[in-house]
Design a protein around this motif. Structure first.
Motif, PDB file in Angstrom:
ATOM      1  N   LEU A 222     133.755 -37.628 -17.856  1.00  0.00           N
ATOM      2  CA  LEU A 222     134.171 -37.203 -16.524  1.00  0.00           C
ATOM      3  C   LEU A 222     133.104 -37.573 -15.494  1.00  0.00           C
ATOM      4  CD1 LEU A 222     136.144 -35.710 -14.647  1.00  0.00           C
ATOM      5  CD2 LEU A 222     134.956 -33.583 -15.253  1.00  0.00           C
ATOM      6  N   CYS A 223     131.842 -37.386 -15.854  1.00  0.00           N
ATOM      7  CA  CYS A 223     130.752 -37.771 -14.945  1.00  0.00           C
ATOM      8  C   CYS A 223     130.754 -39.277 -14.707  1.00  0.00           C
ATOM      9  CB  CYS A 223     129.411 -37.311 -15.510  1.00  0.00           C
ATOM     10  SG  CYS A 223     129.223 -35.509 -15.564  1.00  0.00           S
ATOM     11  N   ILE A 224     131.067 -40.048 -15.744  1.00  0.00           N
ATOM     12  CA  ILE A 224     131.175 -41.500 -15.577  1.00  0.00           C
ATOM     13  C   ILE A 224     132.355 -41.833 -14.674  1.00  0.00           C
ATOM     14  CG2 ILE A 224     131.640 -43.662 -16.788  1.00  0.00           C
ATOM     15  CD1 ILE A 224     130.038 -42.547 -19.154  1.00  0.00           C
ATOM     16  N   ALA A 225     133.489 -41.137 -14.859  1.00  0.00           N
ATOM     17  CA  ALA A 225     134.646 -41.360 -13.992  1.00  0.00           C
ATOM     18  C   ALA A 225     134.307 -41.041 -12.542  1.00  0.00           C
ATOM     19  CB  ALA A 225     135.824 -40.508 -14.464  1.00  0.00           C
ATOM     20  N   ARG A 226     133.586 -39.961 -12.332  1.00  0.00           N
ATOM     21  CA  ARG A 226     133.166 -39.585 -10.972  1.00  0.00           C
ATOM     22  C   ARG A 226     132.287 -40.664 -10.364  1.00  0.00           C
ATOM     23  NH1 ARG A 226     130.386 -34.070 -11.224  1.00  0.00           N
ATOM     24  NH2 ARG A 226     128.553 -35.329 -11.755  1.00  0.00           N
ATOM     25  N   ALA A 227     131.398 -41.226 -11.183  1.00  0.00           N
ATOM     26  CA  ALA A 227     130.540 -42.309 -10.693  1.00  0.00           C
ATOM     27  C   ALA A 227     131.372 -43.554 -10.376  1.00  0.00           C
ATOM     28  CB  ALA A 227     129.475 -42.631 -11.734  1.00  0.00           C
ATOM     29  N   LEU A 228     132.338 -43.878 -11.220  1.00  0.00           N
ATOM     30  CA  LEU A 228     133.158 -45.060 -11.011  1.00  0.00           C
ATOM     31  C   LEU A 228     134.055 -44.926  -9.789  1.00  0.00           C
ATOM     32  CD1 LEU A 228     134.233 -45.849 -14.682  1.00  0.00           C
ATOM     33  CD2 LEU A 228     132.529 -47.067 -13.312  1.00  0.00           C
ATOM     34  N   ALA A 229     134.429 -43.702  -9.448  1.00  0.00           N
ATOM     35  CA  ALA A 229     135.298 -43.482  -8.295  1.00  0.00           C
ATOM     36  C   ALA A 229     134.653 -43.944  -6.998  1.00  0.00           C
ATOM     37  CB  ALA A 229     135.674 -42.003  -8.190  1.00  0.00           C
ATOM     38  N   ALA A 230     133.336 -43.995  -6.973  1.00  0.00           N
ATOM     39  CA  ALA A 230     132.632 -44.446  -5.769  1.00  0.00           C
ATOM     40  C   ALA A 230     132.706 -45.960  -5.603  1.00  0.00           C
ATOM     41  CB  ALA A 230     131.168 -44.004  -5.830  1.00  0.00           C
ATOM     42  N   GLY A 231     133.210 -46.673  -6.607  1.00  0.00           N
ATOM     43  CA  GLY A 231     133.306 -48.118  -6.530  1.00  0.00           C
ATOM     44  C   GLY A 231     131.962 -48.815  -6.606  1.00  0.00           C
ATOM     45  N   PRO A 232     131.107 -48.447  -7.562  1.00  0.00           N
ATOM     46  CA  PRO A 232     129.749 -49.005  -7.607  1.00  0.00           C
ATOM     47  C   PRO A 232     129.732 -50.441  -8.122  1.00  0.00           C
ATOM     48  CG  PRO A 232     130.116 -47.670  -9.537  1.00  0.00           C
ATOM     49  CD  PRO A 232     131.359 -47.525  -8.693  1.00  0.00           C
ATOM     50  N   GLU A 233     128.630 -51.116  -7.840  1.00  0.00           N
ATOM     51  CA  GLU A 233     128.362 -52.425  -8.427  1.00  0.00           C
ATOM     52  C   GLU A 233     127.447 -52.306  -9.631  1.00  0.00           C
ATOM     53  OE1 GLU A 233     127.363 -54.462  -4.436  1.00  0.00           O
ATOM     54  OE2 GLU A 233     128.319 -52.509  -4.294  1.00  0.00           O
ATOM     55  N   VAL A 234     126.682 -51.202  -9.690  1.00  0.00           N
ATOM     56  CA  VAL A 234     125.729 -50.993 -10.783  1.00  0.00           C
ATOM     57  C   VAL A 234     125.861 -49.557 -11.267  1.00  0.00           C
ATOM     58  CG1 VAL A 234     123.310 -51.095 -11.488  1.00  0.00           C
ATOM     59  CG2 VAL A 234     124.146 -52.645  -9.693  1.00  0.00           C
ATOM     60  N   LEU A 235     125.890 -49.393 -12.590  1.00  0.00           N
ATOM     61  CA  LEU A 235     125.968 -48.069 -13.203  1.00  0.00           C
ATOM     62  C   LEU A 235     124.704 -47.837 -14.013  1.00  0.00           C
ATOM     63  CD1 LEU A 235     127.724 -45.532 -13.833  1.00  0.00           C
ATOM     64  CD2 LEU A 235     128.619 -46.784 -15.804  1.00  0.00           C
ATOM     65  N   LEU A 236     123.978 -46.763 -13.683  1.00  0.00           N
ATOM     66  CA  LEU A 236     122.734 -46.417 -14.359  1.00  0.00           C
ATOM     67  C   LEU A 236     122.996 -45.252 -15.310  1.00  0.00           C
ATOM     68  CD1 LEU A 236     120.386 -46.415 -11.219  1.00  0.00           C
ATOM     69  CD2 LEU A 236     121.044 -48.363 -12.661  1.00  0.00           C
ATOM     70  N   LEU A 237     122.575 -45.384 -16.553  1.00  0.00           N
ATOM     71  CA  LEU A 237     122.827 -44.370 -17.575  1.00  0.00           C
ATOM     72  C   LEU A 237     121.500 -43.942 -18.189  1.00  0.00           C
ATOM     73  CD1 LEU A 237     125.815 -46.189 -19.335  1.00  0.00           C
ATOM     74  CD2 LEU A 237     125.978 -44.358 -17.643  1.00  0.00           C
ATOM     75  N   ASP A 238     121.129 -42.688 -17.983  1.00  0.00           N
ATOM     76  CA  ASP A 238     119.859 -42.180 -18.501  1.00  0.00           C
ATOM     77  C   ASP A 238     120.115 -41.388 -19.776  1.00  0.00           C
ATOM     78  OD1 ASP A 238     117.275 -41.377 -18.882  1.00  0.00           O
ATOM     79  OD2 ASP A 238     117.176 -40.035 -17.157  1.00  0.00           O
ATOM     80  N   GLU A 239     119.974 -42.052 -20.915  1.00  0.00           N
ATOM     81  CA  GLU A 239     120.225 -41.443 -22.227  1.00  0.00           C
ATOM     82  C   GLU A 239     121.538 -40.653 -22.244  1.00  0.00           C
ATOM     83  OE1 GLU A 239     116.914 -40.160 -24.629  1.00  0.00           O
ATOM     84  OE2 GLU A 239     115.637 -40.213 -22.861  1.00  0.00           O
ATOM     85  N   PRO A 240     122.647 -41.299 -21.953  1.00  0.00           N
ATOM     86  CA  PRO A 240     123.916 -40.578 -21.774  1.00  0.00           C
ATOM     87  C   PRO A 240     124.472 -39.955 -23.043  1.00  0.00           C
ATOM     88  CG  PRO A 240     124.308 -42.934 -21.841  1.00  0.00           C
ATOM     89  CD  PRO A 240     122.816 -42.750 -21.816  1.00  0.00           C
ATOM     90  N   CYS A 241     123.954 -40.346 -24.213  1.00  0.00           N
ATOM     91  CA  CYS A 241     124.505 -39.833 -25.473  1.00  0.00           C
ATOM     92  C   CYS A 241     123.563 -38.895 -26.201  1.00  0.00           C
ATOM     93  CB  CYS A 241     124.868 -41.001 -26.394  1.00  0.00           C
ATOM     94  SG  CYS A 241     126.035 -42.181 -25.682  1.00  0.00           S
ATOM     95  N   SER A 242     122.409 -38.606 -25.627  1.00  0.00           N
ATOM     96  CA  SER A 242     121.395 -37.851 -26.366  1.00  0.00           C
ATOM     97  C   SER A 242     121.830 -36.431 -26.688  1.00  0.00           C
ATOM     98  CB  SER A 242     120.084 -37.814 -25.577  1.00  0.00           C
ATOM     99  OG  SER A 242     120.258 -37.130 -24.351  1.00  0.00           O
ATOM    100  N   ALA A 243     122.754 -35.870 -25.901  1.00  0.00           N
ATOM    101  CA  ALA A 243     123.196 -34.494 -26.137  1.00  0.00           C
ATOM    102  C   ALA A 243     124.568 -34.444 -26.801  1.00  0.00           C
ATOM    103  CB  ALA A 243     123.230 -33.728 -24.807  1.00  0.00           C
ATOM    104  N   LEU A 244     125.059 -35.581 -27.299  1.00  0.00           N
ATOM    105  CA  LEU A 244     126.423 -35.649 -27.815  1.00  0.00           C
ATOM    106  C   LEU A 244     126.453 -35.820 -29.324  1.00  0.00           C
ATOM    107  CD1 LEU A 244     128.022 -38.023 -25.138  1.00  0.00           C
ATOM    108  CD2 LEU A 244     127.821 -35.527 -25.096  1.00  0.00           C
ATOM    109  N   ASP A 245     127.567 -35.441 -29.918  1.00  0.00           N
ATOM    110  CA  ASP A 245     127.773 -35.621 -31.352  1.00  0.00           C
ATOM    111  C   ASP A 245     128.098 -37.086 -31.642  1.00  0.00           C
ATOM    112  OD1 ASP A 245     130.925 -35.958 -31.600  1.00  0.00           O
ATOM    113  OD2 ASP A 245     130.534 -34.384 -30.114  1.00  0.00           O
ATOM    114  N   PRO A 246     128.046 -37.504 -32.925  1.00  0.00           N
ATOM    115  CA  PRO A 246     128.269 -38.922 -33.252  1.00  0.00           C
ATOM    116  C   PRO A 246     129.610 -39.466 -32.789  1.00  0.00           C
ATOM    117  CG  PRO A 246     127.247 -37.797 -35.097  1.00  0.00           C
ATOM    118  CD  PRO A 246     127.588 -36.727 -34.094  1.00  0.00           C
ATOM    119  N   GLN A 247     130.686 -38.683 -32.905  1.00  0.00           N
ATOM    120  CA  GLN A 247     132.000 -39.168 -32.482  1.00  0.00           C
ATOM    121  C   GLN A 247     132.023 -39.408 -30.975  1.00  0.00           C
ATOM    122  OE1 GLN A 247     134.632 -40.252 -33.966  1.00  0.00           O
ATOM    123  NE2 GLN A 247     135.939 -40.423 -32.149  1.00  0.00           N
ATOM    124  N   SER A 248     131.497 -38.472 -30.198  1.00  0.00           N
ATOM    125  CA  SER A 248     131.459 -38.637 -28.745  1.00  0.00           C
ATOM    126  C   SER A 248     130.555 -39.800 -28.364  1.00  0.00           C
ATOM    127  CB  SER A 248     130.967 -37.348 -28.076  1.00  0.00           C
ATOM    128  OG  SER A 248     131.863 -36.278 -28.319  1.00  0.00           O
TER     129      SER A 248
END
Length: 317
Positions: A222-248
């Motif tokens: 959802l946070c990625i969708a919110r970022a994409l809604a702004a129509g960016p040219e560059v997406l920065l991800l700061d350890e986006p999976c560190s708090a997630l389970d393997p499936q996520s």
């Protein structure tokens, strides 16, 4: 003492189906080559800015993804209260590629990431020298809010707003509108952003439900969708999976690979296997320096620098 390399892992590509035991998969890698204009070191030679990324080394799947120069980091150094955090870093950031920044904690990779949309300047003691450009324009001359719509950040911990799923995405659209838009007029753009983030099918009947009721992986998308809604040219991800389970994590990684065709993606990660799976180029940082920048397969299989070899082999971290 013989150093062991990380286990070989399969590169993720759009549409690829994964098995439950990725560590048993044979390694696939991305090769990048510049065509027709390139000088072999990852930078263009001034005669053109469109390149072709060979996404599969063995011909399995799409053979080429066009790349476009989006940002250029030119001899950037960053200090906090006079203490250097990043030292004289230069590298390109391209749409059509995923760039992964790796290195031990405190090496400067997150500081460098935050400098790309001027978040570092929110710290009073921070100072920056060098130049960062977005589509050829110095970002220091851009209005910060406008810059952060074009270069958006998704943080380590999912941070949805305490409102509905729909309103989390619509919030960005309302902020950009001159007049307050009606909900019905926002719905197509909201659903498009959710679809691009791979979330729409899961929440199509929950758009009015509180976003905080979603799972951790869904909240991050959802946070990625919110970022994409702004129509960016560059997406920065700061350890986006560190708090997630393997499936996520797997879902987010597949999403990252898909998104590289729409936006330039820069990800900071401590997970070397993740960098190998999703990145087209990798930058290894140590003590604020960019020790090595290279195509993913080259950096992991045949690093030029001894410090890089030691890090990817597990000698230190």
């Amino acid at each position: 003492m013989e150093l062991n390399r990380p286990p070989r892992v399969r590169r993720l590509e759009p549409g690829m189906k994964l098995t439950p035991q990725p560590s048993r998969l044979d390694g696939l890698s991305a090769r990048s080559r510049q065509r027709p204009n390139g000088n072999g070191n990852g930078h263009h030679d001034g005669n053109g800015s469109v390149r072709v990324l060979d996404a599969f080394a063995d011909g399995d799947g799409p053979t080429a993804v066009p790349t476009i120069d989006r940002m250029e980091v030119e001899r950037v150094s960053i200090s906090y209260g006079g203490r250097p955090a990043v030292r004289d870093v230069s590298l390109p950031i391209r749409q059509g590629e995923v760039l992964a920044l790796i290195g031990p904690s405190g090496c400067g990779k997150t500081t460098l990431l935050r400098s790309l949309n001027r978040l570092t300047e929110l710290t009073r003691s921070a100072s920056l020298s060098g130049r960062i450009t977005l589509d050829g324009a110095d970002i220091a001359a851009l209005e910060p809010t406008a810059l952060r719509r074009r270069v958006t950040m998704v943080f380590q911990q999912p941070n949805p707003f305490p409102m509905s799923v729909f309103d989390n995405v619509a919030y960005v659209l309302r902020e950009q509108a001159r007049r307050k838009p009606r909900r019905a007029s926002l719905r197509p753009a909201v659903e498009d952003a959710l679809a691009r983030a791979g979330l729409l099918d899961e929440v199509s009947d929950q758009l009015d439900h509180p976003a905080l009721r979603l799972s951790g992986g869904q909240q991050q998308r959802l946070c990625i969708a919110r970022a994409l809604a702004a129509g960016p040219e560059v997406l920065l991800l700061d350890e986006p999976c560190s708090a997630l389970d393997p499936q996520s994590t797997r879902v987010i990684e597949e999403l990252i690979v898909r998104l590289r065709e729409e936006v330039a993606v820069v990800i900071v990660t401590h997970n070397l296997q993740q960098a190998h799976r999703v990145a087209d180029h990798v930058g290894f940082m140590y003590l604020g320096e960019l020790v090595e920048y290279a195509p993913t397969q080259a950096l992991f299989s045949n690093p030029r620098q001894t410090r890089t070899k030691d890090y990817v082999s597990g000698a230190f971290g």
